[in-house]
Design a protein around this motif. Structure first.
Motif, PDB file in Angstrom:
ATOM      1  N   SER A 102       7.944   8.492  29.518  1.00  0.00           N
ATOM      2  CA  SER A 102       7.602   7.350  28.671  1.00  0.00           C
ATOM      3  C   SER A 102       8.733   6.328  28.647  1.00  0.00           C
ATOM      4  O   SER A 102       8.493   5.112  28.692  1.00  0.00           O
ATOM      5  N   ASP A 117      -3.194  19.447  33.475  1.00  0.00           N
ATOM      6  CA  ASP A 117      -3.722  18.085  33.434  1.00  0.00           C
ATOM      7  C   ASP A 117      -4.046  17.696  34.872  1.00  0.00           C
ATOM      8  O   ASP A 117      -3.438  18.223  35.810  1.00  0.00           O
ATOM      9  N   GLN A 119       0.082  12.661  32.819  1.00  0.00           N
ATOM     10  CA  GLN A 119      -0.794  12.549  31.662  1.00  0.00           C
ATOM     11  C   GLN A 119      -0.292  13.368  30.473  1.00  0.00           C
ATOM     12  O   GLN A 119      -0.729  13.150  29.348  1.00  0.00           O
ATOM     13  N   GLU A 133       2.395  12.967  29.116  1.00  0.00           N
ATOM     14  CA  GLU A 133       3.032  11.998  28.232  1.00  0.00           C
ATOM     15  C   GLU A 133       2.209  10.727  28.070  1.00  0.00           C
ATOM     16  O   GLU A 133       2.666   9.752  27.485  1.00  0.00           O
ATOM     17  N   ASP A 134       1.008  10.730  28.630  1.00  0.00           N
ATOM     18  CA  ASP A 134       0.101   9.604  28.468  1.00  0.00           C
ATOM     19  C   ASP A 134       0.721   8.293  28.956  1.00  0.00           C
ATOM     20  O   ASP A 134       0.605   7.246  28.321  1.00  0.00           O
TER      21      ASP A 134
END
Length: 379
Positions: free
Chosen positions: A193, A220, A225, A227-228
């Motif tokens: 991020s 995932d 993903q 940590e989106d």
């Protein structure tokens, strides 16, 4: 007869089914490596056999001067997984080629600097090796293409300082969400991020190497993903083809228009047979499938940690690094073969496990039992 790049193989594999393979003497092995994270659906999966057989009997190859249905289908399904149908896919033959394409995309920004992680691995071609932060693999092949600088994996302060030395000429930051070849080392929480924010601030391409972690390996579909985050460039290979050779470089946002006619190419990339396999993989690796990968991975982690010889188990899903108390990982791999178990040691203290994602509970239980026996015998 063959070039001595991997040494003399200890076993000759002649067949496989699911997560089990058989050698030329009829001995069976539970494969906890899956062709180094390649055989995502195991061996002789009926859907892959049907897709590949049907396609090769229809048309096995057309050049990229022409379209073919499997390529379009695979690209469309891949972009659905990415969640950006405006992105663009370049199909190649391997992870190294996928990263080579990413290297060229970075150059097409007009900027020169590419920042890569110490101990990272991105391939063995000259461009991908230039971004590989492992001196033992690089030394004999220097000099490399210029402009690559290395940062400490997981250290956002160090990386920020490095960027700010010359942000206007920094084209890309490349990283693996989990460093596989170094010993299955996940990025610290929040690191991806923070890299995304840094790249956005300075107009830098964020390149995430999902060659080993992608297609559900970590539970995932993409490891980023967790940590989106959303990279600008994603590279893939290995599990995508379930044993068929294929790589993919996905470009989004500012990166998607960088390749133009004549700027890059491949003869065999986007082969219809490989793309037919990839399209099948992308259809089968759905949310319930991913939930099973997570469940199996958590069980495997718990059971492995019970051994007194194991210091810790790191990684996610079915990409695990078993950290040993002693530097005997290579001995464990050799002994594993004697016990019908295929393992891998990326370092002297770590056994890497990347079994087929379809491995059954029974096969996992047998593999753990055998590995515990190996660790007990080695002491």
């Amino acid at each position: 007869m063959l070039s001595n790049t991997y040494g003399t193989p200890p076993v000759a594999i002649v067949s496989g089914k699911g997560a089990t393979v058989t050698d030329e003497d009829g001995k069976e092995y539970i494969d906890m490596l899956a062709g180094i994270a390649v055989n995502s659906l195991g061996y002789a999966h009926p859907a892959i056999v049907e897709a590949v057989s049907t396609q090769v009997a229809t048309v096995g190859h057309v050049s990229n001067l022409f379209a073919s249905k499997p390529v379009v289908e695979a690209a469309g399904k891949l972009l659905e997984k990415v969640g950006d149908t405006d992105a663009r896919v370049f199909f190649s033959n391997s992870g190294a080629e996928a990263n080579e394409a990413a290297f060229k995309l970075a150059r097409l920004t007009g900027r020169r600097r590419i920042l890569a992680a110490h101990h990272g691995f991105h391939g063995r071609t000259m461009g991908s090796l230039a971004m590989t932060g492992q001196p033992s693999k690089r030394k004999a092949f220097e000099p490399f293409p210029g402009g690559v600088e290395f940062y400490t994996y997981g250290d956002i302060d160090y990386l920020t300082t490095l960027v700010e030395q010359n942000p206007e000429d920094t084209a890309a930051i490349i990283l693996e969400p989990i460093q596989g070849e170094t010993g299955v080392i996940p990025a610290p929480d929040g690191f991806l991020s923070a890299v995304r924010e840094l790249c956005t601030t300075h107009g830098i391409l964020m390149i995430v190497d999902e060659v080993q972690t992608g297609v559900g390996r970590t539970g995932d579909f993409f490891a980023f993903q967790h940590e989106d985050v959303f990279p600008d460039v994603i590279t893939m290979a290995k599990s995508l083809g379930a044993g068929m050779p294929i790589g993919a470089t996905i470009a989004r946002g500012q990166a998607k228009g960088l390749f133009t006619p004549g700027s890059h190419g491949t003869t065999f990339g986007g082969n219809p047979v490989s793309c037919a396999a990839a399209a099948t993989v992308l259809e089968l690796v759905d949310d319930p499938f991913l939930a099973e990968v997570t469940r199996k991975g958590e069980w495997l982690r718990t059971e492995l940690a019970k051994s007194p010889a194991v210091q810790s188990v790191r990684g996610r899903g079915l990409m695990l690094g078993v950290v040993l108390n002693k530097s005997v990982a290579k001995d464990v791999v050799a002994a594993g073969l004697q016990h019908g178990l295929i393992l891998n040691a990326p370092s002297s203290e770590v056994v890497r496990l990347t079994p087929p994602l379809v491995i059954t509970d029974e096969e996992l239980a047998q593999a753990v039992e055998r590995l515990h026996k190996v660790l007990e015998d080695i002491g």
